[in-house]
Scaffold this active site. Structure first.
Site, mmCIF file in Angstrom:
data_model
loop_
_atom_site.group_PDB
_atom_site.id
_atom_site.type_symbol
_atom_site.label_atom_id
_atom_site.label_comp_id
_atom_site.label_asym_id
_atom_site.label_seq_id
_atom_site.Cartn_x
_atom_site.Cartn_y
_atom_site.Cartn_z
ATOM 1 N N CYS A 50 -12.289 -60.615 48.904
ATOM 2 C CA CYS A 50 -12.957 -60.698 47.554
ATOM 3 C C CYS A 50 -12.303 -61.049 46.292
ATOM 4 C CB CYS A 50 -13.843 -59.392 47.369
ATOM 5 S SG CYS A 50 -12.981 -58.113 47.382
ATOM 6 N N GLN A 114 -5.944 -51.826 51.755
ATOM 7 C CA GLN A 114 -6.692 -52.536 52.642
ATOM 8 C C GLN A 114 -6.102 -54.083 52.857
ATOM 9 O OE1 GLN A 114 -7.991 -50.991 50.357
ATOM 10 N NE2 GLN A 114 -9.605 -49.581 50.957
ATOM 11 N N GLY A 189 -18.929 -52.978 56.538
ATOM 12 C CA GLY A 189 -17.380 -53.407 56.820
ATOM 13 C C GLY A 189 -16.571 -52.249 56.322
ATOM 14 N N GLU A 190 -15.225 -52.831 56.105
ATOM 15 C CA GLU A 190 -14.026 -51.749 55.720
ATOM 16 C C GLU A 190 -14.453 -51.183 54.251
ATOM 17 O OE1 GLU A 190 -9.196 -51.919 55.653
ATOM 18 O OE2 GLU A 190 -10.340 -53.572 56.316
ATOM 19 N N THR A 191 -14.957 -52.338 53.528
ATOM 20 C CA THR A 191 -15.013 -51.753 51.970
ATOM 21 C C THR A 191 -16.077 -50.674 52.049
ATOM 22 O OG1 THR A 191 -14.074 -53.752 51.090
ATOM 23 C CG2 THR A 191 -15.314 -52.439 49.845
#
EC number: 1.2.1.70
Length: 424
Positions: A50, A114, A189-191
């Site tokens: 992003c 991340q 997702g991960e975020t």
């Protein structure tokens, strides 16, 4: 040989441009293969998050302009528009940039962890596409090793800080008591996982996870005692949600102004705090025009992030020094690899000369020559052949005044006495 790191990030390009340059996971393999086919890139990897889209390349000769032209064409951007916000790093600087990125030193939130996982994914995809070879592969491994050292040997990763944490911190500033709030998280997702963890730790009353697939949402929801729904159920959940945080890989907005407007009416205009972490954006920008909606994008999180940076500045200096050491070590190993090629060629040449002289010696023995004579001739012939090319080149260098090269030859052949001593 040239290493190139080329791209845009949150420092150089607005979210508008970043979402247009972003690669979807489905595009990556085809894009990598096209990139190596159309540009002079022998090896390539693409990191697209992003906050950044970056290309890591190995080329015979630097050809950044050709790669920029390909990138602009691939995303239907004008070359001038892309060039205005793109950066290009080459060789040592490219290595340093990759190591800084993997270590979280170039992130919006200094030291966020991340990005290392995202870079490892970029490497894995490039291997799947067949666009990573020995040189770029070595660079990625050196990058991962340096990032791991930074994490282990400095405090840059302490006190978890990320865009997800920044979003929750901002929510905490707007709502005095998160225990009374309900949160709707869009994506799984991960975020969003990090967001859910932070909200759970803050004691948010109820968390709802909305996702395209209920199975993935359920896995995440179970971990934090949340409720899982499909994206189609968002309008009903929006009515009861005080906090909405979205991060999906959708190419089009999934939450529009009309849906939020209807939810506000049913809420009797009780405010909603929204954070759109996705690139491209998940929430239509026009939602921010509505009264009683506080809409933030990743670019709006800078101020929150700035507060969190203060505790990490000391560790950053130590991390930068580790990166410099990592670059020096990698470039030294790379130069050693160049010597290996030269040594291999020299050894092959010497072995050919040896085999020629040995064949002559064997013929002499077969013709009845004395063994002592054959051995002497073998020694003389091999010595003369091995010294011939260096002798010719040294005389030429001396005639050309290349005394620096003569000094290197002195060191290369480990000669005890220099020309000055021998002439006395």
């Amino acid at each position: 040989m040239a290493f190139i790191a080329l791209g845009i990030n949150h420092k150089t390009a607005s979210v508008d441009v970043r979402e247009r340059v972003a690669f979807t996971p489905e595009q990556l393999v085809e894009a990598l293969q096209q990139l190596c086919r159309i540009t002079p890139s022998r090896e390539a990897a693409i990191l697209s998050t992003c906050n950044r889209s970056e290309l890591y390349l190995e080329q015979d000769h630097p050809a950044a302009d050709e790669v920029l032209a390909w990138l602009a064409g691939y995303h239907n951007l004008s070359l001038e528009e892309l060039r205005a916000c793109a950066y290009v790093h080459q060789d040592d600087d490219a290595v340093r940039h990759m190591m800084r990125v993997a270590s979280g030193l170039d992130s919006m939130v200094l030291g966020e962890p991340q990005i290392l996982g995202q870079m490892k994914s970029a490497y894995a995809v490039a291997r799947e596409a067949g666009t990573v070879g020995p040189l770029l592969g070595r660079l990625f491994q050196a990058t991962f090793s340096t990032a791991k050292t930074v994490r282990t040997d400095t405090a840059i990763g302490e006190n978890p800080v990320s865009v997800a944490f920044a979003a929750v911190s901002l929510a905490r500033q707007i709502f005095s008591d998160l225990h009374r709030s309900q949160a709707l998280l869009i994506g799984a997702g991960e975020t969003i996982t990090l967001v859910a963890r932070h909200l759970h730790e803050q004691g948010v009353k109820r968390i709802v996870v909305a996702n395209r697939t209920l199975e993935r949402a359920s896995i995440l929801a179970e971990e934090f005692g949340a409720h899982a729904v499909l994206l189609a159920d968002m309008p009903q959940e929006l009515v009861n949600s005080d906090i909405v945080i979205s991060s999906t890989a959708s190419q089009l907005p999934i939450l529009g102004k009309g849906a939020v407007e209807r939810a506000l009416k049913q809420r009797r205009h009780k405010p909603i705090f929204m954070v759109d972490i996705a690139v491209p954006r998940d929430i239509e920008p026009e939602v921010g025009e509505l009264d009683d909606v506080y809409l933030y994008t990743v670019d709006d999180l800078h101020e929150v992030v700035a507060e969190n940076l203060k505790s990490r500045q000391g560790a950053a200096q130590a991390a930068e020094e580790l990166v410099v050491a990592g670059v020096d070590d990698f470039m030294q190993r790379l130069r050693e690899l160049a010597a290996v090629d030269v040594l291999r060629a020299y050894r092959q040449q010497a072995e050919r000369l040896r085999d020629d002289e040995l064949a002559k010696a064997q013929r002499m023995l077969q013709n009845g020559s004395a063994a002592e004579e054959v051995l002497a001739q073998l020694a003389r012939g091999l010595t003369n052949k091995l010294l011939h090319a260096p002798s010719v080149q040294l005389k030429k260098l001396s005639a050309d005044g290349r005394f620096d090269a003569l000094a290197v030859a002195q060191e290369l052949f480990a000669l005890d006495e220099g020309p000055d001593k021998r002439s006395q």
